[in-house]
Enzyme design. Structure first.
Site, PDB file in Angstrom:
ATOM      1  N   GLY A 126       0.822  -1.204   0.000  1.00 55.53           N
ATOM      2  CA  GLY A 126       0.000   0.000   0.000  1.00 55.53           C
ATOM      3  C   GLY A 126       0.859   1.257   0.000  1.00 55.53           C
ATOM      4  O   GLY A 126       1.850   1.349   0.724  1.00 55.53           O
ATOM      5  N   GLU A 135      -2.926 -11.203   4.939  1.00 53.07           N
ATOM      6  CA  GLU A 135      -2.496 -11.692   6.265  1.00 53.07           C
ATOM      7  C   GLU A 135      -2.853 -13.156   6.471  1.00 53.07           C
ATOM      8  O   GLU A 135      -3.339 -13.550   7.528  1.00 53.07           O
ATOM      9  CB  GLU A 135      -3.125 -10.843   7.373  1.00 53.07           C
ATOM     10  CG  GLU A 135      -2.589  -9.436   7.468  1.00 53.07           C
ATOM     11  CD  GLU A 135      -1.095  -9.382   7.751  1.00 53.07           C
ATOM     12  OE1 GLU A 135      -0.585 -10.274   8.455  1.00 53.07           O
ATOM     13  OE2 GLU A 135      -0.426  -8.470   7.236  1.00 53.07           O
TER      14      GLU A 135
END
Lengths: 673, 673
Positions: free
Chosen positions: B194, B437
């Site tokens: 990001g 994740e």
């Protein structure tokens, strides 16, 4: 094949080549079978070659503003229309003017969708099927020739599924022999019609007809909305688009309100119901025929659903054969992820679902043709059944199609989140159909009420229609034979369970009625069980039709090798469908632990058998790369190069430093907060 | 409350007012309980009032091009950062510099997401937790103060879940005491971080460390990417964004390749493993601590999931109380759709799911704190269990959260398809967490292998950790007590089934190993059953923790009325969870038809009991209208006016005739195809 650039190798990814070599059947045979013969397959390919040359980048629109995307969609759809017209002149000179119909389903030409969809699928058809010869001449022909563009304006911002609730009024004015169209309040604004926002200059408006204050039901009115030269909205017409949606970007759905807009009396569609000069209302003699239009539309949606699902399955399966990750034995290199059994469990059941809906859908189209023929001979007995089956397949195929597309996207890990993979477009298309043309829960409740009514008729000794015959069998003999390992036994399990769910819903609904509730209240309170029975009714239909079509009908027209692959797919479909409904099946049938273990074995074995054929099966659908429009799904499997190339095209990547750096970011970084 | 315009009435929709008056409990008490007391609730509201005044239109970004949306996201995030800093000076002068953390979860300030997310959640934290004091001084402090913006660059275009597979290299050069960062091929390009695209000027790069050609595992390196003055990419740094995604529009995820980029040796994070001057490698003494960071992140994701789900539930429930459609008795007026039982069945189970994950998540955070304390005392016994529970809750909450948000959207019919309802944003946020994740299937397989290992230990007579104690109980006494109607019996059913699914997976895996497969091959081939056992392990944890937290822990701190509502929610949660797993439960337990009918009754009864409280429960979450950012979810229930107002803002609606009319549409209409 798309044009190659420097970044993309001309070779096919070796992992995909290996898969194709290892297939146990002839892909060519599959392709011919799937497309209805070698001739049709070749024709499809020739047309694709013609249509798909010189297309714009299939994801250009992802980067545009909402407004610019609309402009591009208009450009796309007008160019596509011209192209299709030329194609027709080439291939079928002087033949039927079928070209606009093709626009309905040409994702490669119209990857951002387009604002003519409702014009083509509804406006033109409704005039031809429900207009008078004069109306067809005056409106139908120019519409078919795209001199005027229309839309179909039924739903309102406050009124959707329950059509009877709409509030737009058409009052007859005897003095001028006109109807006055009026929107009494905000909730009555038309809302959702495709192309209505800024594209259509006409609309088929569905409104409550009043003559001398007396209500005459819902009728359809042709209303001009915009000036044909300037495209300005006409006086009293409040019009615009409804804003951005999660998908269908270029469809330009709109809102529409009328402030006492006048149209000639002759603009009401009058093939059936009529208003005569002076205001005499003549009731429609035939409401049953409109019924089959609804059935037709729902059958079309089944096609849309399996198509989206199988496109997604092709993308995800090819990617899974190319992507390498997570060693199975820690000392080995990373395998193709399609070798992970849990990955197979994500891919192959969706392939099986898509094929099941395709095969069953074709069977449904045959039933549809048969029903039309019978109706033409005055025999309406099959119509209710046909309606129920179309509802059930619409619900199941859109539900399984939507969540299947999403599971297949998730099976691609992070990359599936990129729009360049095309998954989000596929999802946006198929999930919309979950809601339109009959919201799925509403349809399930209709089916459930039909089933309970049918069960009531059984208790009264009435004869059953063919599609409900299994209910009669089980009603008469409410036991199931001892377990055996055949596929037909799995279908029997589903039918037995469907019948018992219907019985349960019937019992609980009857108890409620006996307890003093109205039938409608009792139906509402039994709603959960009604929808469950309805779902199972649909499942048993798909399972039995799929079994029949693969193992009996036309089996001899296919090679042993192809039949063997199709039987694997059928096996997987049946086993997974039975496992999926095991919560209900176990309730009604005595199944042993050994039976359940055997089902798990069959599941695992069918995945294993499909493993070497999975890529070739997807090749068998013969989706053109431009149709898939996916960085992960391309035939050559050069996925990383295509992901990278797509990223490089982002407008943000055309400058090393974005404009917002000097304007916002730099002052902030230097500000020592 | 948002500012009103002329179109939107100042009154609250009477249907919503009626709902609020009819609630059986005090909403204020619920709100205080939910937010941890009256003080915290008030503080939250004060902060919201301060932060949310003068915000831009929450859906402006929906209409921008990809590029302009990025610029707006940069403007938003820098302004929000300044605002939060001011807030801190007001409320906590001289206190901890906690402000950047708040950016993580402020949808109202950052409705298009923002490119600082990875900087805040990863870059700063990783330096502080794994950097040396010198590194914290040199990089950590300027990062915390936003003088530099970083990202965390781990995944590569060809390498995701299997971190060991990444290919980016860091070779030590003794001559200059530097590392040389290099990307050997396209697959090794960093992909997804990001803010990497055009925002970050630094990255924490995860790479394979080599010294003298010898591999020393994966290490982290701080690399400057862009010039701090000009923002130009530094030599050898190939950088850009990865293109449009289905959600998280403003996050500016990027790609990154290195062409032999040199950084000082001291840029490797060296709190644990070290490279000394001259190239001597010192192994890390403590890998276990990093483990808890992973656990922490997954706990955070549970918070994200229930938050998205409950926002969606609030929107959908309020709309269902306002929307009127389809008479129940055909002669009655259209009811609020929340009176249809099938609609209740769509809404209330999601409310129950969201609350269950919130309550269980809080319990998990307590376990997390306890585990950290024990680790500080050298006791690592709880750590593996904690890891497994965090994995399980991450998987279940993101799966149920994602599909729950989507079911709630679909429960709003067509209107849910509009972005102004905010459903698509919520879905884009929560479904991303399905993959990141730890992809959910990968995590389920980890849990499944843990369960099988645990079962193996049981066969060896080993002692169980607290969270696996139920397995030991059932292993020792493999029968379940006779059916009773208590809630704890429902939990027992889930535990008994979870244990038996673990046993089945253990047996099948063992058989495969005995048949000659390696443990890893056998695990792959038992994958489906391993994931099913894992899911049930998670379910029994949530069910038992939820039961305990509602009926025992802190029960006395709540009024009877509030406890009664919470018990209804618990009842619905347990009944629906048991029904959901009935396919497995029926396999292992003797449940009669009467028991099953009683469960269906309990389901229907719990829906009925929740009906009068549903709107008030959603009010109890106290979501600010700016947080919900939804035309359908606003507190005042003026949904049609807000839908209309949002549509009117579309740029396309600012002109009566779009530019493309003269350019494309008119020539086409006139062309007489």
């Amino acid at each position: 094949m798309p044009a190659t650039t420097s970044l993309i190798p001309t070779r096919v990814n070796p992992d995909l080549e290996k898969e194709r070599r290892a297939a146990t059947f002839s892909v060519e045979e599959f392709q011919c079978w799937w497309h209805g013969g070698a001739d049709k397959l070749n024709e499809k390919r020739e047309i694709e070659t013609y249509l798909y040359k010189d297309l714009r980048d299939g994801h250009l629109h992802d980067y545009l503003s909402h407004e610019d995307l609309y402009h591009l969609a208009v450009k796309d759809v007008t160019e596509a229309s011209v192209k299709l017209r030329k194609l027709q002149k080439l291939r079928n000179p002087g033949g039927d003017n079928i070209w606009p119909k093709k626009l309905y389903n040409l994702p490669a030409l119209l990857p951002a969708h387009h604002p003519f969809a409702t014009h083509i699928t509804m406006f033109v058809d409704v005039i031809y099927s429900q207009g008078t010869p004069e109306q067809i001449e005056k409106f139908g022909k120019p519409a078919a020739n795209c001199n005027i563009i229309g839309t179909y304006a039924q739903t309102e911002i406050g009124h959707g599924t329950n059509v009877r609730g709409i509030e737009t009024r058409a009052d007859y004015d005897r003095a001028t022999d006109e109807f006055v169209l009026h929107t009494p309040n905000l909730q009555a604004y038309k809302w959702w019609p495709g192309g209505l926002g800024h594209t259509a200059n006409h609309a088929m408006v569905v409104a409550q007809l009043y003559i001398d204050g007396k209500h005459h039901g819902i009728q359809m009115f042709i209303v001009q909305l915009r000036d044909l030269e300037t495209h300005m909205p006409l006086p009293g017409v409040d019009i615009g688009e409804i804003g951005k949606k999660l998908g269908m970007a270029g469809v330009n759905q709109g809102f529409l309100g009328f402030k006492r807009v006048r149209i000639p009396r002759t603009n009401m569609l009058m093939r059936n119901a009529k208003v005569l000069p002076g205001g005499k209302f003549v009731q429609s003699p035939a409401s049953r025929l409109n019924y089959m239009t609804m059935v037709f539309t729902r059958c079309l949606i089944v096609n849309l659903s399996y198509d989206c699902l199988l496109q997604a399955a092709t993308i995800s399966t090819r990617y899974s054969a190319v992507r390498r990750q997570s060693p199975i034995n820690s000392s080995d290199p990373e395998p193709q992820i399609i070798d992970h059994v849990t990955q197979q469990q994500k891919l192959f059941p969706e392939i099986a679902n898509g094929i099941a809906y395709r095969i069953t859908g074709q069977h449904m189209w045959e039933l549809y043709e048969l029903t039309l023929k019978e109706i033409a001979n005055g025999d309406y007995t099959r119509m209710a059944d046909m309606h129920i089956v179309a509802c059930a397949l619409k619900v199941l195929s859109t539900t399984d199609g939507s969540f299947g597309v999403e599971r297949l996207r998730l099976a691609c890990g992070g990359h599936g989140y990129l729009t360049s993979t095309n998954f989000s477009t596929l999802y946006g298309n198929v999930i919309a159909a979950y809601t339109y043309e009959g919201e799925n829960t509403v349809l399930l409740l209709q089916i459930g009420r039909y089933l309970v009514k049918t069960w009531t008729q059984l208790t009264q000794g009435k004869k059953m229609s063919p599609l409900a015959a299994y209910l009669a069998e089980i009603y008469d003999k409410p036991e199931i034979a001892a377990w055996n390992d055949s596929r037909s036994y799995l279908v029997k399990l589903l039918q037995f369970t469907a019948a018992n769910k219907t019985r349960l819903a019937f019992e609980n609904l009857t108890n409620r009625v006996n307890g003093g509730q109205t039938l409608e209240e009792a139906s509402n309170n039994t709603g959960i069980e009604l929808t469950q029975a309805a779902e199972l009714h649909g499942r048993q239909f798909v399972a039995s039709a799929f079994l029949e079509q693969i193992t009996v009908a036309k089996k001899n027209q296919r090679s042993v090798a192809l039949n063997s692959v199709l039987e694997n797919i059928l096996e997987l479909y049946l086993v997974q469908t039975v496992l999926r409904h095991m919560n209900d099946i176990l309730r009604f049938t005595p199944i042993s632990d050994a039976n359940l273990r055997s089902l798990q074995n069959r599941l695992e074995l069918s995945l294993k058998k499909l493993r070497p054929d999975a890529v070739a099966i997807c090749d068998g659908f013969d989706y053109h790369d431009r149709v898939l429009n996916s960085t992960l799904g391309c035939y050559d499997g050069n996925v990383y190069e295509r992901l990278f190339e797509a990223a490089k095209k982002s407008p943000l990547n055309q400058k090393p430093v974005p404009d917002s750096f000097e304007k916002y970011l730099k002052p902030f970084l230097k500000s020592n907060l």
